[in-house]
Design a protein around this motif. Structure first.
Motif, mmCIF file in Angstrom:
data_model
loop_
_atom_site.group_PDB
_atom_site.id
_atom_site.type_symbol
_atom_site.label_atom_id
_atom_site.label_comp_id
_atom_site.label_asym_id
_atom_site.label_seq_id
_atom_site.Cartn_x
_atom_site.Cartn_y
_atom_site.Cartn_z
ATOM 1 N N ALA A 225 -7.695 4.634 -8.085
ATOM 2 C CA ALA A 225 -7.638 3.376 -7.329
ATOM 3 C C ALA A 225 -7.906 3.602 -5.856
ATOM 4 N N HIS B 36 0.862 -1.185 0.000
ATOM 5 C CA HIS B 36 0.000 0.000 0.000
ATOM 6 C C HIS B 36 0.899 1.236 0.000
ATOM 7 N N LYS C 91 -8.123 -9.320 -6.581
ATOM 8 C CA LYS C 91 -7.492 -8.772 -5.377
ATOM 9 C C LYS C 91 -7.234 -9.802 -4.295
ATOM 10 N N PHE D 12 -1.991 0.574 -11.571
ATOM 11 C CA PHE D 12 -3.234 0.945 -12.222
ATOM 12 C C PHE D 12 -3.055 2.141 -13.139
ATOM 13 N N ASN E 27 -1.098 -5.989 -4.160
ATOM 14 C CA ASN E 27 -1.236 -4.585 -4.539
ATOM 15 C C ASN E 27 -1.436 -4.523 -6.050
ATOM 16 N N LEU E 28 -1.741 -3.318 -6.544
ATOM 17 C CA LEU E 28 -2.011 -3.142 -7.962
ATOM 18 C C LEU E 28 -1.241 -1.967 -8.542
ATOM 19 N N PRO F 6 -1.711 1.929 -3.709
ATOM 20 C CA PRO F 6 -1.652 1.508 -5.105
ATOM 21 C C PRO F 6 -0.610 2.309 -5.884
ATOM 22 N N TRP G 77 -9.894 -5.155 -10.642
ATOM 23 C CA TRP G 77 -9.253 -5.312 -9.337
ATOM 24 C C TRP G 77 -10.076 -6.228 -8.439
ATOM 25 N N TYR H 159 -0.101 8.230 -4.196
ATOM 26 C CA TYR H 159 0.128 6.924 -4.814
ATOM 27 C C TYR H 159 1.615 6.615 -4.927
ATOM 28 N N TRP I 89 -0.564 -5.980 -12.627
ATOM 29 C CA TRP I 89 -0.592 -4.869 -13.574
ATOM 30 C C TRP I 89 -1.353 -5.307 -14.828
ATOM 31 N N THR I 90 -1.753 -4.397 -15.677
ATOM 32 C CA THR I 90 -2.112 -3.046 -15.332
ATOM 33 C C THR I 90 -3.628 -3.036 -15.170
ATOM 34 N N VAL J 237 2.353 -8.205 -6.959
ATOM 35 C CA VAL J 237 1.744 -6.958 -7.422
ATOM 36 C C VAL J 237 1.230 -7.231 -8.830
#
Length: 248
Positions: free
Chosen positions: A248, A14, A235, A243, A240-241, A16, A231, A44, A223-224, A221
């Motif tokens: 997000a 954390h 998830k 984006f 994590n992502l 994103p 998500w 972010y 993507w994208t 993690v």
């Protein structure tokens, strides 16, 4: 502190991560200082791409070719950093920044995922320059990328650099043999790269092999991610992502 990486490890989970900064087609261009400033202001993390110029500088730019983002013909690797700084991104006043000036702008405000665009067979020069820049940066960073030998270069020389191996299904990889594509799609190249985490394309999840790595302590993690529904679908299988195109 986890695994000796301090806050950088925590930031894997954390917030994103904004893909090529917080850019929009009618606003700040991708991989621009303006897009990175907006990502910092929004709280972010940042993902960006780096390549090597003809004079050995690490610059922030995604494509091998300049045409899409600058309207100019030619390859990034054939120009000097000074030449590239004169070009403008997507018709704006934004220039192509170096990694050094990008990190100076970001400071400690965001975790930066530095994606190494290292051509296969050319491992070393880009990695060395990126490391020279990163060691003088006070903020949290990691290096990511698809080339497992690039990760191995860091693992052998600078194991204290946090590393994430990018991967996808490798159905479109003309530079690789069929056997190599199949091997990489099965994540067999993790043993070559020796990463600390995985950065997997959203279409790879869920995946039994990825889940096994995650259960063994290797975060994932993805993507994208381009909309909240994407998500929501993955998830539970990642941490994590990265984006773009939405908040997000």
């Amino acid at each position: 502190m986890k695994n000796g990486f301090g806050e950088a490890w925590d930031f894997l989970f954390h917030p994103p991560v904004a893909h090529r900064g917080l850019w929009k087609r009618d606003g700040a261009p991708e991989n621009s200082l303006a897009s990175f400033q907006l990502a910092c202001e929004a709280g972010y993390g940042i993902e960006l791409d780096v390549q090597l110029t003809s004079d050995g500088e690490a610059i922030v730019f995604h494509d091998d070719d300049l045409k899409r983002m600058t309207g100019v013909e030619g390859r990034v690797r054939d120009r000097t950093a000074a030449d590239l700084a004169e070009l403008r991104l997507a018709g704006t006043d934004e220039h192509i920044p170096t990694l050094l000036e990008t990190l100076a702008l970001i400071g400690r405000r965001s975790m930066v995922h530095v994606e190494l665009k290292t051509p296969y067979g050319e491992v070393g020069p880009l990695e060395q320059r990126v490391h020279e820049v990163l060691i003088d940066h006070a903020g949290p960073t990691c290096v990511i990328g698809f080339n497992p030998y690039s990760h191995a270069w860091f693992a052998d020389r600078f194991p204290g650099v946090l590393r994430g191996l990018d991967s996808y299904d490798y159905k479109r990889a003309p530079h690789m043999s069929e056997a190599q594509r199949a091997s990489f799609a099965k994540l067999e190249h993790v043993s070559i790269a020796r990463p600390h985490f995985l950065a997997l394309h959203v279409d790879m999840l869920p995946d039994e092999r990825a889940t096994r790595f995650r259960d063994e302590g290797m975060p994932i993690v993805t993507w994208t991610i381009r909309d909240p529904a994407q998500w929501d679908a993955v998830k539970d299988h990642c941490d994590n992502l990265i984006f773009e195109g939405f908040t997000a």
